[in-house]
Design a protein around this motif. Structure first.
Motif, PDB file in Angstrom:
ATOM      1  N   ILE A 141       0.843  -1.199   0.000  1.00  0.00           N
ATOM      2  CA  ILE A 141       0.000   0.000   0.000  1.00  0.00           C
ATOM      3  C   ILE A 141       0.879   1.250   0.000  1.00  0.00           C
ATOM      4  CG2 ILE A 141      -1.635   1.350   1.393  1.00  0.00           C
ATOM      5  CD1 ILE A 141      -2.860  -1.326   2.304  1.00  0.00           C
ATOM      6  N   ALA A 142       1.982   1.208   0.757  1.00  0.00           N
ATOM      7  CA  ALA A 142       2.912   2.343   0.796  1.00  0.00           C
ATOM      8  C   ALA A 142       3.457   2.641  -0.594  1.00  0.00           C
ATOM      9  CB  ALA A 142       4.049   2.051   1.764  1.00  0.00           C
ATOM     10  N   HIS A 143       3.806   1.585  -1.327  1.00  0.00           N
ATOM     11  CA  HIS A 143       4.312   1.781  -2.684  1.00  0.00           C
ATOM     12  C   HIS A 143       3.249   2.408  -3.577  1.00  0.00           C
ATOM     13  CE1 HIS A 143       6.270   1.118  -6.508  1.00  0.00           C
ATOM     14  NE2 HIS A 143       5.203   0.444  -6.916  1.00  0.00           N
ATOM     15  N   ASP A 144       2.053   1.845  -3.554  1.00  0.00           N
ATOM     16  CA  ASP A 144       0.973   2.345  -4.407  1.00  0.00           C
ATOM     17  C   ASP A 144       0.613   3.789  -4.046  1.00  0.00           C
ATOM     18  OD1 ASP A 144       0.945  -0.128  -5.614  1.00  0.00           O
ATOM     19  OD2 ASP A 144      -0.810  -0.857  -4.508  1.00  0.00           O
ATOM     20  N   ALA A 145       0.590   4.081  -2.739  1.00  0.00           N
ATOM     21  CA  ALA A 145       0.263   5.446  -2.289  1.00  0.00           C
ATOM     22  C   ALA A 145       1.334   6.430  -2.739  1.00  0.00           C
ATOM     23  CB  ALA A 145       0.116   5.474  -0.770  1.00  0.00           C
ATOM     24  N   GLY A 146       2.591   5.992  -2.704  1.00  0.00           N
ATOM     25  CA  GLY A 146       3.675   6.857  -3.160  1.00  0.00           C
ATOM     26  C   GLY A 146       3.573   7.161  -4.643  1.00  0.00           C
TER      27      GLY A 146
END
Length: 375
Positions: A141-146
């Protein structure tokens, strides 16, 4: 730190839930100060000004407690959890405050700082309390949000922590290698050298341990290990201390599994001055582990510096024991295998046999076959 003392004072009698329910920050000047303090993190990290970085974090936490929560408070509390874990070895509270950061981010429904908050909480804190694989959903999720918020640096950081969790959590090496190709492509496209070089350091270990050839299309100009090492040493001004530390740590692992204990120990020793760059990250525990294993390999050969090496080994085990108690799924098997080898070194054969069985059982329980496989 004076700020740390103030944080401790302000937090007395306050629960995590009460901090989550704290009022929202309203003062425009304080809100602007929070933004400025957070924007100073990057330069502090690149310049290796760790004390100044911690000061800014603690200042943000103090402002959040006094004046209420802002979207930046989420990152501040997550990073406070990192400070507690990495510097004070307070793993439980560190983990709890990192969760508070996640909850504040969710409360504000803020996507702009979601990647930063999750990368710090899951990549820099969670492994000291929870199993590696449990961090993977939030890191994705952190990757996608970034990517969504154009925070491509933290989107890249997320991939590097996903890669760590997969490798240290004993995912199949062929699977890891195939995923690494995608991670490297993204970090190269987004031009985040610290991530690219860290991924390459881990890729070397994966390649060596799985018996693969180093592909030119994969490594590019860094196909030869010496080329990457020279690049890292020549470009430390780019903030590549973390990547250089990783290079030495995973080079130590490669040489250990090749039974070249002298080179394994040499690389582990070279990493020591660089460990502040990986303070609190899971790389630290990998260094501890392979440093200890290489020392044991040397001690079996009646090394002339036996007393000095033995002292280093015992110091490593003190730390590994703390980690094993806090996150047994990640570290207990590693602690036990070193204890097993120590018992054998001391010619306590019956005790060594017991510990080896404990190691095998723990390795199976924690799904860490690469640890019990050392026996």
């Amino acid at each position: 730190y004076a700020e740390l003392g103030e944080v401790s004072t302000l937090l007395k009698g306050k629960s995590i839930s009460s901090l989550l329910k704290n009022k929202n920050m309203k003062d425009p000047e304080i809100m602007q100060t929070m933004k400025i303090l957070m924007n100073l993190w990057g330069p502090c990290y690149l310049l290796q000004k760790q004390n100044l970085l911690v000061y800014f974090i603690l200042k943000m936490v103090n402002l959040s407690i006094k004046h209420g929560n802002s979207i930046e408070s989420a990152v501040a509390y997550a990073f406070y959890g990192y400070v507690l874990s990495a510097q004070l070895h307070d793993f439980k509270n560190g983990y709890d405050y990192s969760r508070l950061g996640i909850k504040i981010n969710e409360k504000f429904n803020d996507k702009t700082l979601r990647s930063k908050t999750l990368v710090i909480a899951e990549g820099c804190v969670a492994h000291w309390k929870d199993n590696y694989f449990n961090s993977l959903p939030l890191l994705r999720i952190a990757h996608d949000a970034g990517v969504e918020s154009n925070d491509l640096i933290y989107a890249s950081y997320a991939l590097s922590f996903i890669n760590r969790s997969q490798i240290f959590g004993s995912e199949n090496l062929d699977s890891v290698y195939n995923k690494l190709k995608g991670y490297l492509h993204f970090s190269r496209q987004t031009q985040v050298p610290i991530v690219t070089q860290h991924l390459l350091a881990l890729a070397r270990m994966v390649t060596a341990l799985s018996g693969k050839e180093r592909e030119q299309s994969f490594y590019g100009e860094f196909t030869e290990p010496d080329a990457q090492l020279k690049y890292l040493i020549d470009n430390l001004d780019l903030g590549l201390h973390l990547s250089l530390a990783a290079y030495y740590i995973f080079d130590s692992a490669i040489h250990y599994f090749m039974n070249d204990y002298e080179k394994a120990y040499e690389s582990a020793e070279k990493a020591i001055p660089l460990l502040p760059a990986v303070l609190g990250l899971s790389d630290t525990s990998e260094h501890n582990f392979y440093h200890s294993l290489s020392i044991l390999g040397l001690l079996k050969k009646k090394h002339p510096q036996e007393k000095e090496l033995f002292a280093k080994l015992l110091e490593n085990q003190k730390m590994m024991k703390l980690w094993a108690k806090s996150a047994p799924g990640n570290f207990k098997a590693k602690y036990l295998i070193i204890e097993s080898e120590l018992a054998l070194y001391k010619k306590k054969h019956a005790r060594a046999a017991e510990l080896y069985m404990e190691t095998i059982n723990e390795g199976q329980l924690s799904n860490l076959p690469h640890v019990s496989g050392i026996i």
